[in-house]
Design a protein around this motif. Structure first.
Motif, mmCIF file in Angstrom:
data_model
loop_
_atom_site.group_PDB
_atom_site.id
_atom_site.type_symbol
_atom_site.label_atom_id
_atom_site.label_comp_id
_atom_site.label_asym_id
_atom_site.label_seq_id
_atom_site.Cartn_x
_atom_site.Cartn_y
_atom_site.Cartn_z
ATOM 1 N N ARG B 227 20.458 -34.165 -10.866
ATOM 2 C CA ARG B 227 19.931 -33.547 -9.637
ATOM 3 C C ARG B 227 19.543 -32.076 -9.815
ATOM 4 O O ARG B 227 18.676 -31.574 -9.118
ATOM 5 C CB ARG B 227 20.952 -33.676 -8.510
ATOM 6 N N ASP B 228 20.195 -31.385 -10.739
ATOM 7 C CA ASP B 228 19.926 -29.946 -10.869
ATOM 8 C C ASP B 228 19.080 -29.649 -12.094
ATOM 9 O O ASP B 228 19.386 -30.120 -13.194
ATOM 10 C CB ASP B 228 21.236 -29.170 -10.959
ATOM 11 N N HIS B 229 18.046 -28.864 -11.899
ATOM 12 C CA HIS B 229 17.169 -28.465 -12.993
ATOM 13 C C HIS B 229 16.858 -26.981 -12.900
ATOM 14 O O HIS B 229 16.794 -26.424 -11.813
ATOM 15 C CB HIS B 229 15.858 -29.262 -12.958
ATOM 16 N N GLU B 230 16.612 -26.386 -14.070
ATOM 17 C CA GLU B 230 16.235 -24.965 -14.079
ATOM 18 C C GLU B 230 14.776 -24.815 -13.655
ATOM 19 O O GLU B 230 14.420 -23.909 -12.925
ATOM 20 C CB GLU B 230 16.446 -24.381 -15.477
ATOM 21 N N ASP B 231 13.897 -25.703 -14.137
ATOM 22 C CA ASP B 231 12.460 -25.655 -13.839
ATOM 23 C C ASP B 231 11.865 -24.253 -14.023
ATOM 24 O O ASP B 231 11.380 -23.637 -13.058
ATOM 25 C CB ASP B 231 12.180 -26.159 -12.414
ATOM 26 N N PRO B 232 11.868 -23.737 -15.237
ATOM 27 C CA PRO B 232 11.311 -22.393 -15.460
ATOM 28 C C PRO B 232 9.797 -22.396 -15.247
ATOM 29 O O PRO B 232 9.134 -23.401 -15.486
ATOM 30 C CB PRO B 232 11.624 -22.112 -16.936
ATOM 31 N N ILE B 233 9.295 -21.271 -14.783
ATOM 32 C CA ILE B 233 7.843 -21.080 -14.644
ATOM 33 C C ILE B 233 7.386 -20.189 -15.796
ATOM 34 O O ILE B 233 7.961 -19.119 -16.014
ATOM 35 C CB ILE B 233 7.495 -20.427 -13.289
ATOM 36 N N GLU B 234 6.361 -20.650 -16.556
ATOM 37 C CA GLU B 234 5.904 -19.838 -17.695
ATOM 38 C C GLU B 234 5.118 -18.619 -17.223
ATOM 39 O O GLU B 234 5.315 -17.517 -17.695
ATOM 40 C CB GLU B 234 5.070 -20.695 -18.655
ATOM 41 N N PHE B 235 4.181 -18.836 -16.310
ATOM 42 C CA PHE B 235 3.374 -17.731 -15.777
ATOM 43 C C PHE B 235 3.351 -17.814 -14.248
ATOM 44 O O PHE B 235 2.665 -18.644 -13.678
ATOM 45 C CB PHE B 235 1.953 -17.776 -16.343
ATOM 46 N N ARG B 236 4.133 -16.950 -13.621
ATOM 47 C CA ARG B 236 4.193 -16.934 -12.169
ATOM 48 C C ARG B 236 3.005 -16.127 -11.647
ATOM 49 O O ARG B 236 2.950 -14.916 -11.830
ATOM 50 C CB ARG B 236 5.511 -16.304 -11.706
ATOM 51 N N THR B 237 2.029 -16.804 -11.074
ATOM 52 C CA THR B 237 0.843 -16.119 -10.549
ATOM 53 C C THR B 237 0.785 -16.359 -9.051
ATOM 54 O O THR B 237 0.872 -17.493 -8.596
ATOM 55 C CB THR B 237 -0.434 -16.661 -11.214
ATOM 56 N N VAL B 238 0.653 -15.282 -8.290
ATOM 57 C CA VAL B 238 0.650 -15.385 -6.826
ATOM 58 C C VAL B 238 -0.438 -14.486 -6.255
ATOM 59 O O VAL B 238 -1.012 -13.658 -6.957
ATOM 60 C CB VAL B 238 2.009 -14.953 -6.215
ATOM 61 N N ARG B 239 -0.757 -14.688 -4.990
ATOM 62 C CA ARG B 239 -1.630 -13.744 -4.275
ATOM 63 C C ARG B 239 -0.837 -13.181 -3.103
ATOM 64 O O ARG B 239 0.158 -13.780 -2.671
ATOM 65 C CB ARG B 239 -2.918 -14.425 -3.828
ATOM 66 N N GLN B 240 -1.278 -12.030 -2.633
ATOM 67 C CA GLN B 240 -0.565 -11.360 -1.541
ATOM 68 C C GLN B 240 -0.950 -11.982 -0.206
ATOM 69 O O GLN B 240 -2.111 -12.313 0.027
ATOM 70 C CB GLN B 240 -0.912 -9.861 -1.528
ATOM 71 N N ARG B 241 0.017 -12.135 0.661
ATOM 72 C CA ARG B 241 -0.273 -12.624 2.011
ATOM 73 C C ARG B 241 -1.155 -11.628 2.744
ATOM 74 O O ARG B 241 -0.998 -10.433 2.598
ATOM 75 C CB ARG B 241 1.032 -12.805 2.797
ATOM 76 N N GLY B 242 -2.091 -12.187 3.513
ATOM 77 C CA GLY B 242 -2.995 -11.323 4.268
ATOM 78 C C GLY B 242 -4.171 -10.867 3.442
ATOM 79 O O GLY B 242 -5.149 -10.343 3.971
ATOM 80 N N GLY B 243 -4.124 -11.060 2.121
ATOM 81 C CA GLY B 243 -5.233 -10.677 1.251
ATOM 82 C C GLY B 243 -6.276 -11.759 1.172
ATOM 83 O O GLY B 243 -6.270 -12.707 1.965
ATOM 84 N N ALA B 244 -7.182 -11.623 0.197
ATOM 85 C CA ALA B 244 -8.287 -12.570 0.066
ATOM 86 C C ALA B 244 -7.795 -13.925 -0.423
ATOM 87 O O ALA B 244 -6.902 -14.021 -1.202
ATOM 88 C CB ALA B 244 -9.313 -12.033 -0.914
#
Lengths: 212, 244
Positions: B227-244
Motif C-alpha cells: 500500500r505504501d510507495h515513495e513514488d519519487p518525481i524525477e523532474f517536478r515541473t509546475v506553473r503558478q496559480r493565476g498565471g498563464a
C-alpha cells in the motif's frame, strides 16, 4: 538580431496544423506548447502525444497538483486535457511507427541537406541512449528539427553529410534555427525565411552545405 | 476420482509477502521491470530482489533507474550483468559501471524494445520494423525491402520474470493502471514466464468491470499487495496559480 529561444518555439508552433497530433521532443521543442493557439476544434488546436503513453497532454500542473504517475517523456510532471487518453508503450509506439502522429518537432545535433537526422549521440561522447528518437524520426509523418544553427565553437550543424551517428535518414523536411527557417533540398538548404536582421552571407558562413 | 494432482497457474495468485512473490527468481535470469524511469516502479519487488541475494541478472527496463533510486539500487548492489534499455540519460550508476566494463549495456530504440516484448508475448519470434534503418541499430541485422521501403528484422524478447506495479488488482490478476504509470508494464507481463504484480490496492474478483480491465489476469501469475510507495518525481515541473 536572431530568433530568441521563445521566437524559435513560436515559429515552430506556427507549423502545427490545426486538428493534428503532434509529438514535441525533449528540451526546446517542449516550449512550442506555450505558443499553440486555443483553436476551435473539438479538442482545441492540436493534441500533443507523449511517447511514454499519453495523448492530450496538457500544461504543467499547478503547484500542489503534480502527480508522480502523470509525466511526459522528459519525466516532467504534466497534466492531461479533457479528451485525453493513456495507454501502454507498445500502443504508443504503434501510433508513432504506424504513421498516426502527424508531426514531430525534435531537437537535433546535425541535419544533412538530404534530411538525415543525427540527434542521439556525439562521437566520443558518452552514450545517453536512443529513447524514442529513432521511432519518432522514422514514423511521424512530418519531422521538423528545432536547433541551434551551429555549435558554440562555430562548427556546422546544418551539413552536407552527417558525421554524427544517424537517428534516421531522409526524414527532416524543415529546420528552424535562431537564424531562420530552412528546408533540406537534397544538395543544399533552401532558405524559407531569415530571422530579423540576419544576412544571407552570415547564414552561409555558418552552414556546411550550399544555400538555395 | 480426481484426474489432476496439481492446480493450474491461475488457482491462487495472492502471496502474503514480497519474498514469497519472488520465489524462484534466481541468479542468471532475465528480469523485466516496468516503469518509465521511476514512474510506475514496483518499488517493493525491486527492493525484494536485492534482499534475495541473487546476481548476474539480465535486466530489461527502459531506463534502469535514476537519481540513485529504483533499479539504480540493483546496479549499486552489483547484481546486474547486462542491461537492455532504451535510454541511460543521466543515470550515473549505469554510466560509471558501463565505463568500468562491469556491466554490458544493449541500447534499443524504445519502440523496438517494447515491440520485441509484445512479439514475445504474442508468439511472434521476429518482426520487421523501419526504425533504425540506416543507423548503427541496423548492424548485423537482416534488412528486407517491402513495397520499396527497407525494414530491419528484430527478434522477440522474452524474460524469466516480469516485475510490475498496478493501481488496482483483483485476485485473479486483472489489472488497472493509473495514468502514465502503465508504460511498459502490461507488455512485460505478456513476455515473461512468471509475471509478478505489486498491487497498490487488492480487490475482490468482480470489483473491476470486465470492460475496464487494462491487462487480463491470464498474463499475471503472482500478486502481492503493497500500500505504501515513495513514488519519487524525477523532474517536478509546475506553473503558478493565476498565471498563464
Amino acid at each position: 538580431m536572431t530568433f530568441s529561444k521563445e521566437d524559435m518555439a513560436r515559429r515552430a508552433a506556427a507549423e502545427i496544423v490545426e486538428g493534428s497530433i503532434v509529438n514535441l521532443g525533449i528540451g526546446l521543442p517542449t516550449l512550442c506548447a506555450d505558443y499553440l493557439p486555443a483553436g476551435d476544434g473539438d479538442v482545441g488546436h492540436a493534441f500533443l502525444h507523449s511517447e511514454n503513453g499519453l495523448l492530450g497532454m496538457g500544461p504543467f500542473p499547478y503547484e500542489g497538483d503534480e502527480h508522480p504517475q502523470l509525466i511526459n517523456a522528459g519525466k516532467q510532471t504534466v497534466t492531461v486535457l479533457p479528451g485525453g487518453s493513456t495507454f501502454d508503450s507498445a500502443v504508443s509506439f504503434a501510433m508513432i511507427r504506424g504513421g498516426h502522429v502527424d508531426l514531430a518537432i525534435l531537437g537535433a545535433m546535425q541535419v544533412s541537406a538530404a534530411g538525415d537526422l543525427a540527434n542521439w549521440a556525439v562521437p566520443g561522447g558518452r552514450i545517453m541512449g536512443i529513447g524514442g528518437a529513432m521511432d519518432l524520426a522514422t514514423g511521424c509523418r512530418r519531422v521538423i528539427a528545432l536547433m541551434q544553427h551551429a555549435t558554440k565553437d562555430g562548427e556546422h550543424k546544418l551539413v552536407a553529410t552527417c558525421t554524427y551517428p544517424l537517428t534516421a535518414t531522409r526524414v527532416v523536411s524543415r529546420v528552424i534555427t535562431e537564424l531562420g527557417v530552412f528546408d533540406p533540398a537534397g544538395d543544399g538548404f533552401r532558405v524559407i525565411e531569415l530571422a530579423p536582421g540576419v544576412e544571407r552571407a552570415q547564414v552561409a558562413s555558418l552552414t556546411g552545405a550550399p544555400l538555395w | 476420482m480426481s484426474v489432476t494432482a496439481n492446480p493450474g497457474r491461475h488457482h491462487h495468485k495472492v502471496r502474503d509477502s514480497v519474498a514469497a512473490a519472488l520465489d524462484g527468481l534466481d541468479s542468471g535470469m532475465t528480469v523485466m521491470v516496468g516503469g518509465f524511469g521511476l514512474c510506475g516502479n514496483a518499488e517493493a519487488l525491486i527492493a525484494g530482489v536485492v534482499a534475495r541475494g541473487v546476481r548476474d541478472l539480465t535486466l530489461v527496463s527502459n531506463n534502469a533507474g535514476a537519481i540513485g533510486k529504483g533499479l539504480a539500487t540493483w546496479l549499486r548492489a552489483g547484481i546486474v550483468r547486462k542491461v537492455v534499455c532504451s535510454y541511460l540519460g543521466t543515470n550515473e550508476d549505469l554510466h560509471s559501471r558501463m565505463a568500468a566494463g562491469t556491466i554490458e549495456v544493449e541500447v534499443n530504440p524504445q519502440g523496438t524494445l517494447v515491440e520485441r516484448m509484445r512479439a514475445a508475448g504474442a508468439g511472434i519470434p521476429a518482426f520487421y520494423t523501419p526504425t533504425g534503418v540506416g543507423t548503427v541499430v541496423e548492424d548485423g541485422k537482416e534488412v528486407k525491402e517491402f513495397d520499396g521501403r527497407r525494414y530491419l528484422l528484430e527478434r522477440a524478447l522474452h524474460a524469466d520474470f516480469a516485475l510490475i506495479r498496478a493501481h488496482q488488482v483483483d485476485r485473479f490478476g486483472n489489472l488497472r493502471f493509473y495514468r502514465t504509470a502503465r508504460n511498459f508494464s502490461p507488455v512485460m507481463a505478456t513476455a515473461a514466464r512468471t509475471a509478478v504484480v505489486e498491487a497498490d490496492q487488492l480487490v475482490e474478483v468482480g470489483a473491476i468491470d470486465p470492460d475496464d480491465v487494462h491487462l487480463p489476469g491470464i498474463y499475471v501469475h503472482r500478486i502481492v499487495e503493497v500500500r505504501d510507495h515513495e513514488d519519487p518525481i524525477e523532474f517536478r515541473t509546475v506553473r503558478q496559480r493565476g498565471g498563464a
